[in-house]
Motif scaffolding. Structure first.
Motif, short mmCIF file in Angstrom:
data_model
loop_
_atom_site.label_atom_id
_atom_site.label_comp_id
_atom_site.label_asym_id
_atom_site.label_seq_id
_atom_site.Cartn_x
_atom_site.Cartn_y
_atom_site.Cartn_z
N ILE A 270 101.73 60.16 103.08
CA ILE A 270 100.52 60.15 102.57
C ILE A 270 100.70 59.12 103.00
CG2 ILE A 270 98.97 59.70 101.14
CD1 ILE A 270 101.21 61.52 99.54
N LEU A 271 98.80 58.45 103.98
CA LEU A 271 98.61 57.01 104.00
C LEU A 271 96.90 56.63 103.88
CD1 LEU A 271 96.86 57.01 107.17
CD2 LEU A 271 98.75 57.02 107.88
N GLY A 272 96.92 55.53 103.64
CA GLY A 272 94.88 55.11 103.49
C GLY A 272 95.10 54.46 105.14
N VAL A 273 94.30 55.04 104.99
CA VAL A 273 93.72 54.24 106.37
C VAL A 273 91.86 53.60 106.33
CG1 VAL A 273 92.57 56.55 107.45
CG2 VAL A 273 93.07 55.04 109.00
N THR A 274 92.01 52.38 106.80
CA THR A 274 90.30 51.81 105.94
C THR A 274 89.39 51.54 107.65
OG1 THR A 274 91.21 50.43 104.76
CG2 THR A 274 89.37 49.96 104.97
N CYS A 275 88.84 51.92 107.46
CA CYS A 275 87.98 51.71 109.05
C CYS A 275 86.99 50.33 109.42
CB CYS A 275 86.87 52.57 109.49
SG CYS A 275 87.99 54.38 108.97
N PRO A 276 86.96 50.01 110.28
CA PRO A 276 86.15 48.28 110.32
C PRO A 276 84.85 48.26 109.30
CG PRO A 276 86.73 49.87 112.48
CD PRO A 276 87.21 50.79 111.55
N ASN A 277 84.67 49.40 109.41
CA ASN A 277 82.76 49.34 108.32
C ASN A 277 83.57 49.50 106.87
OD1 ASN A 277 83.23 52.12 108.02
ND2 ASN A 277 82.24 53.15 108.35
N GLY A 278 84.77 49.57 106.68
CA GLY A 278 85.32 49.62 105.26
C GLY A 278 85.41 50.49 104.49
N THR A 279 85.03 51.60 104.76
CA THR A 279 85.35 53.06 104.09
C THR A 279 87.04 53.25 104.72
OG1 THR A 279 85.01 54.20 105.74
CG2 THR A 279 82.73 54.09 104.84
N MET A 299 102.31 52.90 110.08
CA MET A 299 101.84 51.48 110.94
C MET A 299 100.94 50.29 110.96
SD MET A 299 99.17 52.99 113.42
CE MET A 299 98.94 54.89 112.91
N THR A 300 101.21 49.92 111.95
CA THR A 300 100.08 49.00 112.15
C THR A 300 98.98 49.08 113.81
OG1 THR A 300 101.83 47.28 111.71
CG2 THR A 300 100.66 45.89 112.79
N PRO A 301 98.57 49.57 112.84
CA PRO A 301 97.25 49.85 113.94
C PRO A 301 96.74 48.06 115.12
CG PRO A 301 95.96 49.48 111.94
CD PRO A 301 97.39 48.64 111.70
N THR A 302 96.72 49.19 116.79
CA THR A 302 96.70 48.27 117.45
C THR A 302 94.93 47.90 117.70
OG1 THR A 302 96.48 50.49 118.84
CG2 THR A 302 98.38 48.29 118.52
N LEU A 303 94.14 49.10 117.25
CA LEU A 303 92.44 49.19 116.87
C LEU A 303 92.53 47.86 115.96
CD1 LEU A 303 91.04 52.41 117.10
CD2 LEU A 303 91.62 50.73 118.88
N PRO A 304 91.64 46.98 116.37
CA PRO A 304 91.04 45.76 116.14
C PRO A 304 90.35 46.14 114.55
CG PRO A 304 90.65 45.72 117.92
CD PRO A 304 90.99 47.23 118.05
N GLY A 305 90.67 45.97 113.77
CA GLY A 305 89.46 46.27 112.11
C GLY A 305 89.70 47.14 111.67
N TYR A 306 91.03 48.28 112.00
CA TYR A 306 92.02 48.75 111.04
C TYR A 306 93.15 48.48 110.58
CZ TYR A 306 89.37 52.98 112.54
OH TYR A 306 88.22 53.94 113.38
N LYS A 307 92.96 48.87 109.30
CA LYS A 307 94.38 48.82 108.08
C LYS A 307 94.91 50.09 107.77
CE LYS A 307 93.71 47.12 103.43
NZ LYS A 307 93.06 46.08 103.02
N ILE A 308 96.35 50.69 107.36
CA ILE A 308 96.99 51.30 107.22
C ILE A 308 97.53 50.56 106.16
CG2 ILE A 308 99.05 52.96 108.11
CD1 ILE A 308 96.03 53.40 109.29
N GLU A 309 97.24 51.64 104.65
CA GLU A 309 98.16 51.48 103.58
C GLU A 309 98.95 52.72 103.87
OE1 GLU A 309 96.03 48.09 101.19
OE2 GLU A 309 95.04 49.50 101.76
N CYS A 310 100.77 52.44 102.84
CA CYS A 310 101.50 53.51 102.52
C CYS A 310 101.18 54.18 101.51
CB CYS A 310 102.81 53.04 103.24
SG CYS A 310 104.16 54.40 103.12
#
Ligand code: GTP
Ligand code: SPV
Ligand code: MN
Length: 630
Positions: A270-279, A299-310
């Motif tokens: 289960i992961l949380g993904v935060t997009c550059p727009n904050g959602t 994962m450490t995203p390579t796409l700028p502005g993305y955040k993954i949490e576990c």
């Protein structure tokens, strides 16, 4: 402080050398009594889960030569198993029900079933009586109360594991919430618990091959009786065979409870993904053992502005809430992750997690008191000497065998993960927007495709296949069916499991909710030279970006016979380090898919037979028609 030793206390004549007898719930005492009579341990230790107790146990394990300290890190240890005890044993794992059909599908006449093994109640009892009487002579019996899910959460379930392995106790402290707080929960709320009996066993001739890792590989057996919420495991000390809260409880017994209570117990990260727009969205993903769950979850995203949490890396318990929103909890408390391939490049978050309070198993060791495995070559300097997982000297570029066993593992507390999700212990769970299926498919299967609808998605899960890995006993690489990444973990008939999955749509709609979207991903497609076509790991954020857009309803897809793939230009591939052949990566070869359809049909006919829901057969028929028209 330690509770006072209660030497005057005994259970069936066996002295309780540690723990509080007065706080023992009657049902737990009865379970201990039965186990003492059967296993005849020398002593009993009722585990309280305290730090002081943990220190004592690690010290005892070290003095017995069962674990080696790793002074390069903080409170980290290495265990080396008997080389015959390095992975789960699917062929010796059984589900016990009155009728065979409850537990497994009926394979076609003359075909060996591969969707679980059934054992009759009589053979179950016989199997126990052939192995357990007196198996703990000379050993201490540990009683480990544990909670899958946060203690007291409405979604959590409780177990009590009785074991003669201190390695298991120390691992359970990492992998589950355990100890006195859980015992109190049983006592105060009088809750039911899953009875888990484990012994590393003693070989018939009484001779332990590897003194520091007792086990009985010849007679290993893992038994489950869902009707009595009972697990009995003999002969192995290894992860999935011995940490009974994990695969045995959270998946096999768990899936039967989930079917009964109307939820899902799955082999999913289960992961949380935060997009550059904050959602932020949460995604669950089922990949077979050693196929990338831990890596995607951290994962450490390579796409700028993305955040993954576990939230979790292996198991998800998912349930629709009163609004019809699917919510997931990770019932575990730690990671039992594949070591080889984990590195600062591929998974820096795992690397940061495992330098503290970690119990490693079957990895290689460095002369400066650290760990080593395949994938960490860059971290070595010239003077570092390596000892392989078997304890022999090992040389980079010289030795022909791997330094670490391919299924070597780290066992670390989840709270040490730098990107652990702030909601990872929320008792109501996190809202799931999408479910991913995937596997190791070197040929024919594109990087990502979306299911046409829920039923099609369930079909995609049912038809999953993947190259075998070192996580189970299979030798050599072959493509095996692994529906829902659950083949080794179904607690009941797979046909009924499919019906249960199909029924989720009605359940959700009646509550007024929306079904999560279903996708299939494949990080493992290879080119003609046998090289991975997609860089994977952090670059998989590009796929999550597309998936996130699809969840938001963005029109960025193209229909194909197998599902929806990204439309031209909608998968972000800017700034990739190497050139990708996108056409090849997304190609859907007709020959391949005709054979795939035929193989799936054969699999269903041979393995599932009349248990296959008609909806799933209809999905396969439709796929066949679409592929034939290509
Ligand atoms: P279990 O704990 O057995 O259930 O496995 P898991 O699904 O968590 O697998 P894990 O993430 O530990 O990955 C296992 C292996 O797959 C490791 O050797 C990884 O390096 C490799 N792997 C993971 N993700 C990728 C990827 O995106 N691309 C490639 N090529 N390899 C990957
Ligand atoms: C797996 O094999 O899927 C694992 C490791 O997660 S074990 O706990 O050993 O089953
Ligand atoms: Mn797993």
């Amino acid at each position: 402080a330690l509770s006072a030793p209660t030497l005057s206390n005994n259970i069936r004549g066996c002295s309780v050398v540690y723990g509080d007898m007065a706080r023992l719930p009657l049902k737990v005492k009865t379970f201990i009594e039965e186990s003492v009579v059967l296993c005849k341990p020398d002593k009993i230790h009722i585990v309280d889960g305290s730090e002081a107790e943990n220190k004592l146990m690690l010290k005892a394990l070290k003095e017995a030569g069962a674990i080696i300290p790793l002074p390069k890190y903080d409170n980290c240890w290495l265990a080396r198993t008997n080389p015959a005890d390095v992975a789960r044993v699917e062929s010796k794992t059984f589900i016990c029900t009155e009728n065979r059909e409850e537990a497994i599908c009926t394979p076609k006449a003359g075909v060996q079933g591969s969707l679980g093994n059934w054992i009759s109640p009589k053979d179950y009892d016989d199997a126990i009586m052939k192995r357990f009487p007196g198996c703990m002579k000379g050993r201490t019996m540990f009683v480990v109360p544990f909670s899958m899910g946060p203690v007291g959460s409405p979604l959590s379930k409780i177990g009590v594991e009785i074991t003669d392995s201190q390695y298991v106790v120390c691992s359970m402290k990492i992998m589950a919430r355990m100890g006195a707080a859980v015992m109190d929960e049983i006592l105060n709320k009088n809750v039911e618990f899953v009875k888990c009996l484990h012994s590393v066993g003693t070989p018939e001739n009484g001779k332990i091959d590897v003194e520091s890792w007792p086990c009985d590989p010849e007679r290993v057996i893992i038994l489950h009786k869902p009707a009595l919420s009972e697990i009995v495991s003999y002969g192995s000390g290894y992860g999935g065979n011995s940490l009974l809260g994990k695969k045995c409880f959270a998946l096999r017994i768990g899936s039967t409870i989930a079917q009964r209570e109307g939820w899902l117990a799955e082999h999913m990260l289960i992961l949380g993904v935060t997009c550059p727009n904050g959602t932020k969205k949460y995604i669950a993903a089922a990949f077979p053992s050693a196929c990338g769950k831990t890596n995607l979850a951290m994962m450490t995203p390579t796409l700028p502005g993305y955040k993954i949490e576990c939230v979790g890396d292996d198991i998800a318990w998912m349930k629709f809430d009163s609004h019809g929103q699917l919510r997931a909890i990770n019932p575990e408390n730690g990671f039992f992750g594949v070591a080889p391939g984990t590195s600062y490049e591929t998974n820096p978050n795992a690397m940061a997690t495992i330098v503290k309070d970690t119990l490693f198993t079957n990895v290689a060791m460095t002369s400066d008191g650290g760990v080593f495995w395949e994938g960490l070559e860059d971290t070595l300097d010239k003077d570092t000497k390596i000892t392989d997982w078997l304890g022999n000297p090992w040389g980079l570029g010289v030795s022909k065998t791997p330094a670490a066993h391919p299924n070597s593992r780290f066992c670390s507390p989840a709270e040490h993960c730098p990107i652990i999700d702030p909601c990872w212990e929320d008792s109501e769970g996190v809202p799931i927007s999408a479910i991913l299926f995937g596997g190791r498919r070197p040929q024919g299967v594109p990087l990502v495709f979306e299911s046409r609808n829920w039923e099609h998605g369930v079909f995609i899960g049912s038809a999953m296949r993947s190259e075998t890995t070192a996580a189970a006993e299979f030798k050599g690489k072959m493509i095996m069916n692994d529906p829902f990444a659950m083949r080794p973990f179904f607690g009941y008939n797979f046909g009924n499991y499919l019906k249960h999955w199909l029924s989720m749509e009605n359940r959700c709609t009646e509550l007024g909710g929306n079904m999560p979207k279903i996708f299939h991903v494949n990080w493992f497609r290879k080119d003609q030279n046998g090289q991975f076509m997609w860089p994977g790991f952090g670059e998989n954020s590009r796929v999550l970006d597309w998936i996130s857009n699809r969840i938001d309803g963005v029109d960025c897809f193209e229909e194909t016979p197998i599902g929806l793939i990204p439309s031209e230009g909608s998968l972000r591939i800017e700034n990739l380090k190497s050139q990708i052949n996108m056409k090849e990566l997304f190609s859907i070869p007709k020959d391949f898919w005709l054979k795939e359809v035929a193989d799936i049909q054969t699999y269903f006919d041979n393995q599932v037979g009349s248990d296959l829901p008609k909806e799933i057969q209809a999905q396969l028929n439709d796929l066949k028609t679409r592929v034939e028209k290509m």
